[in-house]
Scaffold this motif. Structure first.
Motif, PDB file in Angstrom:
ATOM      1  N   ASP A 149      10.583  -1.116  -7.455  1.00  0.00           N
ATOM      2  CA  ASP A 149      11.252  -1.911  -6.430  1.00  0.00           C
ATOM      3  C   ASP A 149      12.415  -2.708  -7.021  1.00  0.00           C
ATOM      4  O   ASP A 149      13.488  -2.824  -6.418  1.00  0.00           O
ATOM      5  CB  ASP A 149      10.258  -2.869  -5.771  1.00  0.00           C
ATOM      6  N   ARG A 162      -3.581  -0.194 -10.350  1.00  0.00           N
ATOM      7  CA  ARG A 162      -4.385   0.543  -9.368  1.00  0.00           C
ATOM      8  C   ARG A 162      -5.162   1.666 -10.040  1.00  0.00           C
ATOM      9  O   ARG A 162      -6.318   1.933  -9.681  1.00  0.00           O
ATOM     10  CB  ARG A 162      -3.484   1.094  -8.265  1.00  0.00           C
ATOM     11  N   GLU A 163      -4.557   2.335 -11.013  1.00  0.00           N
ATOM     12  CA  GLU A 163      -5.245   3.421 -11.709  1.00  0.00           C
ATOM     13  C   GLU A 163      -6.447   2.920 -12.497  1.00  0.00           C
ATOM     14  O   GLU A 163      -7.411   3.661 -12.702  1.00  0.00           O
ATOM     15  CB  GLU A 163      -4.265   4.138 -12.644  1.00  0.00           C
ATOM     16  N   LYS A 164      -6.407   1.663 -12.938  1.00  0.00           N
ATOM     17  CA  LYS A 164      -7.536   1.094 -13.663  1.00  0.00           C
ATOM     18  C   LYS A 164      -8.683   0.707 -12.736  1.00  0.00           C
ATOM     19  O   LYS A 164      -9.781   0.372 -13.190  1.00  0.00           O
ATOM     20  CB  LYS A 164      -7.076  -0.122 -14.483  1.00  0.00           C
ATOM     21  N   SER A 182       1.989  -2.284 -14.806  1.00  0.00           N
ATOM     22  CA  SER A 182       2.729  -2.044 -13.576  1.00  0.00           C
ATOM     23  C   SER A 182       1.736  -2.019 -12.422  1.00  0.00           C
ATOM     24  O   SER A 182       0.516  -1.946 -12.625  1.00  0.00           O
ATOM     25  CB  SER A 182       3.465  -0.709 -13.658  1.00  0.00           C
ATOM     26  N   GLU A 183       2.255  -2.057 -11.212  1.00  0.00           N
ATOM     27  CA  GLU A 183       1.373  -2.005 -10.045  1.00  0.00           C
ATOM     28  C   GLU A 183       0.589  -0.695 -10.031  1.00  0.00           C
ATOM     29  O   GLU A 183      -0.615  -0.672  -9.745  1.00  0.00           O
ATOM     30  CB  GLU A 183       2.184  -2.155  -8.766  1.00  0.00           C
ATOM     31  N   THR A 184       1.250   0.408 -10.381  1.00  0.00           N
ATOM     32  CA  THR A 184       0.580   1.711 -10.419  1.00  0.00           C
ATOM     33  C   THR A 184      -0.520   1.737 -11.468  1.00  0.00           C
ATOM     34  O   THR A 184      -1.638   2.220 -11.221  1.00  0.00           O
ATOM     35  CB  THR A 184       1.600   2.826 -10.692  1.00  0.00           C
ATOM     36  N   GLU A 185      -0.223   1.214 -12.655  1.00  0.00           N
ATOM     37  CA  GLU A 185      -1.217   1.190 -13.728  1.00  0.00           C
ATOM     38  C   GLU A 185      -2.421   0.351 -13.341  1.00  0.00           C
ATOM     39  O   GLU A 185      -3.572   0.716 -13.634  1.00  0.00           O
ATOM     40  CB  GLU A 185      -0.584   0.652 -15.014  1.00  0.00           C
ATOM     41  N   ASP A 208       9.483  -1.882 -12.942  1.00  0.00           N
ATOM     42  CA  ASP A 208       9.007  -1.837 -11.567  1.00  0.00           C
ATOM     43  C   ASP A 208      10.008  -1.123 -10.665  1.00  0.00           C
ATOM     44  O   ASP A 208      11.203  -1.476 -10.640  1.00  0.00           O
ATOM     45  CB  ASP A 208       8.786  -3.264 -11.051  1.00  0.00           C
TER      46      ASP A 208
END
Length: 450
Positions: free
Chosen positions: A208, A362-364, A357-360, A206
């Motif tokens: 952050d 959101r991508e889903k 991850s947070e990005t993954e 992550d």
């Protein structure tokens, strides 16, 4: 004349050993091959000896953090020679014990580099071993950095055998190896620099929390150079000189030792896989959903040697080995499930991750809530004077599934396993939140993260 076996396993680490022991227990004739001392990377050259060194550094860090809170640490120091002697009590007995264990089980062991001579036969030394199945589980090695002077690099394996630490150490790469060793060496007295070509190190974790790790690393006195690409290494009159570039500007670094801490690659390029018709790429042997070669059905691959999508971790290699053995013994019926496998960087404090991850997430396109906080003011951190701690947990709306968890701080490496269990077993976040944990422990913080 070729010697006949049911299965030949290449490697003696977790994956190959799992295959060999399970197939031998089923009554098969088994051979195992390794050109290095038996035991594999983790037990001899990786995670186990590394964690011994990290453990000593943790003692120093803990005592210094608690200075002024009842602990006097002025005389506390690491005796590197004694620490290495202690480390070797773990590593030195392994090859003999592993070889004796193979012999006791009836597994025929061979020392040497293995390479294919036919689709179903490998050669090691003067011996040709023919088998119904061949399993490639040889692990990884440092990748070719393709820079001038890379022969001057010290590998992580060599670092773990140093009788003394140099005064100035430079790590090329910003992954696990660099940050773990960079949190040990300064506490022994070395000056450390990390040169990483990307703008963010520890890319699998992550961002952050990684930012906090970088800050802590710099506070330790480590020079962390990001966005800096090492272009070559030269031997100067009194030290090694690393030529680098950062934002089109040339940089020069001097060090007494330069450590390869960049990427690693499957150790399969010299196995003459073409003679066996085995397809492979930079990720490893190309396998199907059963960990079987897509181009030669008698060949399977496990762990770091397989381009399977599983993370390059020792527990995954052991897990893969069990699946491969079962599929060979009973026919293809088991597929690996890499959901919910935790991974940890043993910096001080450690940073741990499991799931998306947070990005993954959101991508889903899934809807989820994010719980996150820096937790230096929590009791569990204040009690040990740890100012570098935090978490981020994603929970899917509607299903209450834990999608991912990311932890930083004391005992993060242990607490992450609770989230791994929840993700892998489908335990709802609400159930974790209502679990009564022993108190006061770091695990008792889990409900507050949800």
């Amino acid at each position: 004349m070729a010697k006949q076996f049911d299965v030949v396993a290449i490697g003696t680490g977790a994956g190959a050993s799992a295959v060999a022991s399970r197939c031998r227990a089923a009554g098969w004739q088994v051979a195992i091959i390794d050109s290095r001392p038996f035991g594999g990377t983790c037990a001899l050259r990786g995670c186990d000896p590394k964690k011994v060194l990290v453990g000593a550094a943790e003692v120093i860090d803990w005592a210094r953090r608690m200075k002024g809170n009842g602990i006097r640490s002025e005389q506390l120091s690491v005796d590197w020679h004694e620490l290495m002697r202690f480390k070797r009590t773990f590593t030195q007995p392994v090859p003999k014990r592993r070889e004796e264990g193979f012999a006791k089980a009836g597994i025929v062991a061979f020392h040497g580099r293995a390479h294919f001579v036919r689709p179903n036969a490998v050669q090691v030394g003067d011996e040709v071993l023919q088998a119904r199945f061949v399993v490639i589980a040889a692990g990884q090695k440092p990748a070719d950095l393709k820079i001038p002077g890379q022969e001057l690099l010290t590998t992580s394996e060599q670092f773990l055998e140093l009788d003394e630490l140099p005064r100035r150490i430079l790590f090329i790469g910003g992954g696990y190896i660099a940050f773990e060793f960079a949190h040990v060496a300064p506490r022994v007295g070395s000056e450390v620099t990390i040169v990483h070509r990307g703008v963010r190190p520890l890319a699998l974790f992550d961002p952050d929390l990684v930012e906090q790790v970088v800050t802590r690393t710099r506070e330790l006195g480590v020079n962390v150079e990001l966005g800096t690409h090492a272009e070559g290494i030269e031997k100067g009159p009194c030290c090694l000189i690393v030529q680098a570039a950062a934002k089109a500007q040339k940089r020069t670094f001097e060090a007494d030792m330069v450590v390869h801490a960049a990427s690693r690659t499957p150790e399969i390029d010299d196995m003459n896989l073409g003679a066996a018709g085995v397809e492979w790429d930079e990720r490893g042997v190309r396998v199907n959903e059963f960990l079987q070669s897509v181009s030669n059905p008698i060949v399977y691959a496990a762990g770091d040697a397989a381009a399977s999508g599983g993370p390059p971790l020792t527990p995954v290699a052991d897990y893969d080995g069990g699946i491969v053995a079962s599929n060979m013994l009973k026919g293809n019926h088991q597929k690996p499930n890499y959901t919910g496998i935790p991974t940890v960087v043993f910096s001080i404090p450690p940073v741990a991750s499991v799931g998306l991850s947070e990005t993954e997430a959101r991508e889903k396109g899934v809807k989820f809530r994010v719980n996150k906080e820096m937790t230096s003011t929590w009791y569990s951190s204040r009690r040990v004077a740890e100012k570098c701690s935090g978490y981020k947990v994603m929970v899917e709306e509607g299903t209450d599934r834990v999608l991912g968890a990311h932890l930083l701080g004391s005992e993060a490496a242990e607490v992450i396993n609770i989230f791994a269990l929840a993700i892998r077993s489908g335990i709802p976040a609400t159930e974790l939140k209502h679990t009564i944990f022993s108190y006061p422990t770091h695990s008792s913080d889990v409900p507050y993260m949800l």
